[in-house]
Design a protein around this motif. Structure first.
Motif, PDB file in Angstrom:
ATOM      1  N   VAL A  43      -6.671  10.858   8.662  1.00 18.17           N
ATOM      2  CA  VAL A  43      -7.325   9.547   8.802  1.00 18.17           C
ATOM      3  C   VAL A  43      -6.293   8.486   9.180  1.00 18.17           C
ATOM      4  O   VAL A  43      -6.566   7.592   9.986  1.00 18.17           O
ATOM      5  CB  VAL A  43      -8.072   9.173   7.505  1.00 18.17           C
ATOM      6  CG1 VAL A  43      -8.663   7.785   7.620  1.00 18.17           C
ATOM      7  CG2 VAL A  43      -9.169  10.163   7.238  1.00 18.17           C
ATOM      8  N   PHE A  44      -5.071   8.589   8.607  1.00 17.70           N
ATOM      9  CA  PHE A  44      -3.999   7.665   8.997  1.00 17.70           C
ATOM     10  C   PHE A  44      -3.694   7.796  10.490  1.00 17.70           C
ATOM     11  O   PHE A  44      -3.410   6.803  11.158  1.00 17.70           O
ATOM     12  CB  PHE A  44      -2.731   7.930   8.191  1.00 17.70           C
ATOM     13  CG  PHE A  44      -2.774   7.430   6.782  1.00 17.70           C
ATOM     14  CD1 PHE A  44      -3.634   6.401   6.434  1.00 17.70           C
ATOM     15  CD2 PHE A  44      -1.968   7.969   5.804  1.00 17.70           C
ATOM     16  CE1 PHE A  44      -3.682   5.925   5.142  1.00 17.70           C
ATOM     17  CE2 PHE A  44      -2.011   7.501   4.513  1.00 17.70           C
ATOM     18  CZ  PHE A  44      -2.864   6.480   4.173  1.00 17.70           C
ATOM     19  N   PHE A  51       3.842   7.406  11.390  1.00 19.02           N
ATOM     20  CA  PHE A  51       4.930   7.536  10.407  1.00 19.02           C
ATOM     21  C   PHE A  51       4.370   7.711   9.008  1.00 19.02           C
ATOM     22  O   PHE A  51       4.785   8.590   8.250  1.00 19.02           O
ATOM     23  CB  PHE A  51       5.830   6.295  10.488  1.00 19.02           C
ATOM     24  CG  PHE A  51       6.877   6.244   9.422  1.00 19.02           C
ATOM     25  CD1 PHE A  51       7.928   7.145   9.431  1.00 19.02           C
ATOM     26  CD2 PHE A  51       6.812   5.298   8.419  1.00 19.02           C
ATOM     27  CE1 PHE A  51       8.892   7.104   8.451  1.00 19.02           C
ATOM     28  CE2 PHE A  51       7.776   5.254   7.438  1.00 19.02           C
ATOM     29  CZ  PHE A  51       8.805   6.160   7.457  1.00 19.02           C
ATOM     30  N   ILE A  52       3.370   6.857   8.661  1.00 18.98           N
ATOM     31  CA  ILE A  52       2.790   6.940   7.320  1.00 18.98           C
ATOM     32  C   ILE A  52       2.104   8.288   7.126  1.00 18.98           C
ATOM     33  O   ILE A  52       2.167   8.884   6.044  1.00 18.98           O
ATOM     34  CB  ILE A  52       1.807   5.771   7.113  1.00 18.98           C
ATOM     35  CG1 ILE A  52       2.567   4.442   7.112  1.00 18.98           C
ATOM     36  CG2 ILE A  52       1.064   5.911   5.810  1.00 18.98           C
ATOM     37  CD1 ILE A  52       3.549   4.301   6.016  1.00 18.98           C
ATOM     38  N   ALA A  53       1.468   8.813   8.194  1.00 20.52           N
ATOM     39  CA  ALA A  53       0.805  10.117   8.076  1.00 20.52           C
ATOM     40  C   ALA A  53       1.823  11.205   7.762  1.00 20.52           C
ATOM     41  O   ALA A  53       1.589  12.045   6.880  1.00 20.52           O
ATOM     42  CB  ALA A  53       0.055  10.431   9.368  1.00 20.52           C
ATOM     43  N   VAL A  54       2.959  11.179   8.465  1.00 16.27           N
ATOM     44  CA  VAL A  54       3.977  12.205   8.219  1.00 16.27           C
ATOM     45  C   VAL A  54       4.549  12.072   6.815  1.00 16.27           C
ATOM     46  O   VAL A  54       4.731  13.062   6.095  1.00 16.27           O
ATOM     47  CB  VAL A  54       5.078  12.115   9.291  1.00 16.27           C
ATOM     48  CG1 VAL A  54       6.244  12.994   8.920  1.00 16.27           C
ATOM     49  CG2 VAL A  54       4.533  12.540  10.634  1.00 16.27           C
ATOM     50  N   GLY A 133      10.591   1.040  10.911  1.00 16.04           N
ATOM     51  CA  GLY A 133      11.972   0.925  10.461  1.00 16.04           C
ATOM     52  C   GLY A 133      12.517  -0.483  10.634  1.00 16.04           C
ATOM     53  O   GLY A 133      13.178  -1.006   9.742  1.00 16.04           O
ATOM     54  N   PHE A 134      12.189  -1.121  11.774  1.00 16.17           N
ATOM     55  CA  PHE A 134      12.628  -2.514  11.967  1.00 16.17           C
ATOM     56  C   PHE A 134      12.068  -3.403  10.875  1.00 16.17           C
ATOM     57  O   PHE A 134      12.800  -4.187  10.255  1.00 16.17           O
ATOM     58  CB  PHE A 134      12.154  -3.026  13.329  1.00 16.17           C
ATOM     59  CG  PHE A 134      13.017  -2.572  14.467  1.00 16.17           C
ATOM     60  CD1 PHE A 134      14.397  -2.539  14.329  1.00 16.17           C
ATOM     61  CD2 PHE A 134      12.455  -2.190  15.668  1.00 16.17           C
ATOM     62  CE1 PHE A 134      15.199  -2.116  15.373  1.00 16.17           C
ATOM     63  CE2 PHE A 134      13.236  -1.763  16.719  1.00 16.17           C
ATOM     64  CZ  PHE A 134      14.614  -1.723  16.568  1.00 16.17           C
TER      65      PHE A 134
ATOM     66  N   VAL B  68       2.762   0.315   2.215  1.00 19.88           N
ATOM     67  CA  VAL B  68       2.299   1.676   1.924  1.00 19.88           C
ATOM     68  C   VAL B  68       3.490   2.589   1.652  1.00 19.88           C
ATOM     69  O   VAL B  68       3.455   3.419   0.737  1.00 19.88           O
ATOM     70  CB  VAL B  68       1.447   2.201   3.089  1.00 19.88           C
ATOM     71  CG1 VAL B  68       1.167   3.680   2.922  1.00 19.88           C
ATOM     72  CG2 VAL B  68       0.149   1.451   3.165  1.00 19.88           C
ATOM     73  N   PHE B  69       4.547   2.421   2.433  1.00 18.52           N
ATOM     74  CA  PHE B  69       5.769   3.218   2.209  1.00 18.52           C
ATOM     75  C   PHE B  69       6.300   3.005   0.796  1.00 18.52           C
ATOM     76  O   PHE B  69       6.632   3.953   0.081  1.00 18.52           O
ATOM     77  CB  PHE B  69       6.802   2.798   3.266  1.00 18.52           C
ATOM     78  CG  PHE B  69       8.122   3.474   3.152  1.00 18.52           C
ATOM     79  CD1 PHE B  69       8.302   4.757   3.632  1.00 18.52           C
ATOM     80  CD2 PHE B  69       9.182   2.829   2.553  1.00 18.52           C
ATOM     81  CE1 PHE B  69       9.525   5.374   3.523  1.00 18.52           C
ATOM     82  CE2 PHE B  69      10.405   3.441   2.444  1.00 18.52           C
ATOM     83  CZ  PHE B  69      10.581   4.720   2.925  1.00 18.52           C
ATOM     84  N   PHE B  70       6.329   1.722   0.361  1.00 19.14           N
ATOM     85  CA  PHE B  70       6.800   1.436  -0.996  1.00 19.14           C
ATOM     86  C   PHE B  70       5.872   2.050  -2.032  1.00 19.14           C
ATOM     87  O   PHE B  70       6.325   2.587  -3.049  1.00 19.14           O
ATOM     88  CB  PHE B  70       6.895  -0.070  -1.210  1.00 19.14           C
ATOM     89  CG  PHE B  70       8.058  -0.701  -0.503  1.00 19.14           C
ATOM     90  CD1 PHE B  70       9.241  -0.017  -0.365  1.00 19.14           C
ATOM     91  CD2 PHE B  70       7.965  -1.968   0.029  1.00 19.14           C
ATOM     92  CE1 PHE B  70      10.313  -0.575   0.292  1.00 19.14           C
ATOM     93  CE2 PHE B  70       9.035  -2.539   0.691  1.00 19.14           C
ATOM     94  CZ  PHE B  70      10.211  -1.851   0.814  1.00 19.14           C
TER      95      PHE B  70
END
Lengths: 167, 106
Positions: A43-44, A51-54, A133-134, B68-70
């Motif tokens: 879904v992501f 990136f969030i999916a991985v 990342g930035f 979300v990463f955090f």
């Protein structure tokens, strides 16, 4: 096409999430939780958050679930035998969950601003990892360092908690 | 095309399922899994908001994805600490059934 993919993966995710709370065997619960996380990663992807999916697959479906399965193995949990159906608990839980859902649907249907189709991004082929990342290292550098300290503290805490005798 | 409301409804359903698991199940490990489901529901709505709220240059708002990463990082730390506590609890009481843990019950 987009709607079809979104519907398939959200239905899979919700079905496996229901499996987590309905199955009796803890190992089956953990396995359906893995599948739910993988479907959520898909879904992501429909939201262009690669990136969030991985990270979701690596951290949740990988590390967290290995930890869960390891603990289930360590504690040697069997299928729950005692089935004392407590009516009050089910009615109370059902009321809370139903109230939450009805309030949520009311809010979502009352806001026409939420009924928008996904806007087109200007650079669809942009490097998602680089952009996250930035943002992470420029705007959120201090929280990033603090998260590192948090991970260190939790590692030390887990080692301390797992000791046989606390002194 | 799925709209923002679709994503929010799916996220709310996932949160409700997790909440139901926390309220209705009596095994402390399954309660913990319900907590993870609720965290994931929050992640889904954050990513949806990030994608649907484009910035002036036409790119998604990556602040939501950083959050979300955090959340994923904190959830991993939380799982490690929580499972260590559950193991310590199991050593002391030989049970993962929450109704057997009534020492603090009034």
């Amino acid at each position: 096409m987009q709607l079809a993919l979104f519907s398939i993966f959200s239905l899979l995710m919700l079905a496996f999430a229901l499996g987590v709370i309905l199955l009796r065997n803890p190992v089956s619960c953990a396995m359906s939780l893995v599948m739910s996380f993988v479907a959520l990663a898909a879904v992501f992807v429909t939201l262009d958050a690669y990136f969030i999916a991985v990270v979701q697959v690596l951290v949740y479906a990988g590390a967290v679930m290995v930890l869960f399965l390891f603990i289930i193995m360590l504690l040697d949990l069997r299928e729950e035998k005692r089935r004392r159906v407590r009516l009050s608990a089910w009615v109370g839980g059902g009321l809370v969950v139903g109230g939450f859902l009805s309030a949520l649907t009311q809010v979502i249907t009352a806001l026409p601003a939420l009924d928008v189709v996904k806007p087109v991004v200007s650079h669809p082929m942009a490097n998602d990892v680089a952009l996250v990342g930035f943002a992470l290292f420029r705007n959120f550098n201090l929280p990033f360092q603090i998260i590192g300290v948090l991970l260190l503290v939790s590692t030390v805490g887990v080692v301390l908690l797992s000791k046989k005798e606390l002194k | 095309m799925p709209t923002l409301a679709h994503y929010l409804i799916v996220s709310g359903l996932l949160f409700a399922i997790g909440l139901g698991g926390v309220l209705l199940r009596r095994n402390i490990l399954i309660i913990f899994m319900g907590l993870e489901l609720m965290l994931n529901a929050a992640n889904l709505s954050l990513v949806a908001f990030s994608r649907f709220n484009l910035l002036a240059d036409g790119m998604p708002n990556y602040n939501g994805q950083v959050l979300v990463f955090f959340i994923i990082t904190v959830a991993a730390a939380e799982v490690a600490v929580g499972l260590a506590i559950i193991v310590a609890l199991f050593r002391a009481k030989q049970t993962t059934h929450v109704e057997d843990l009534n020492t603090l019950k009034f």
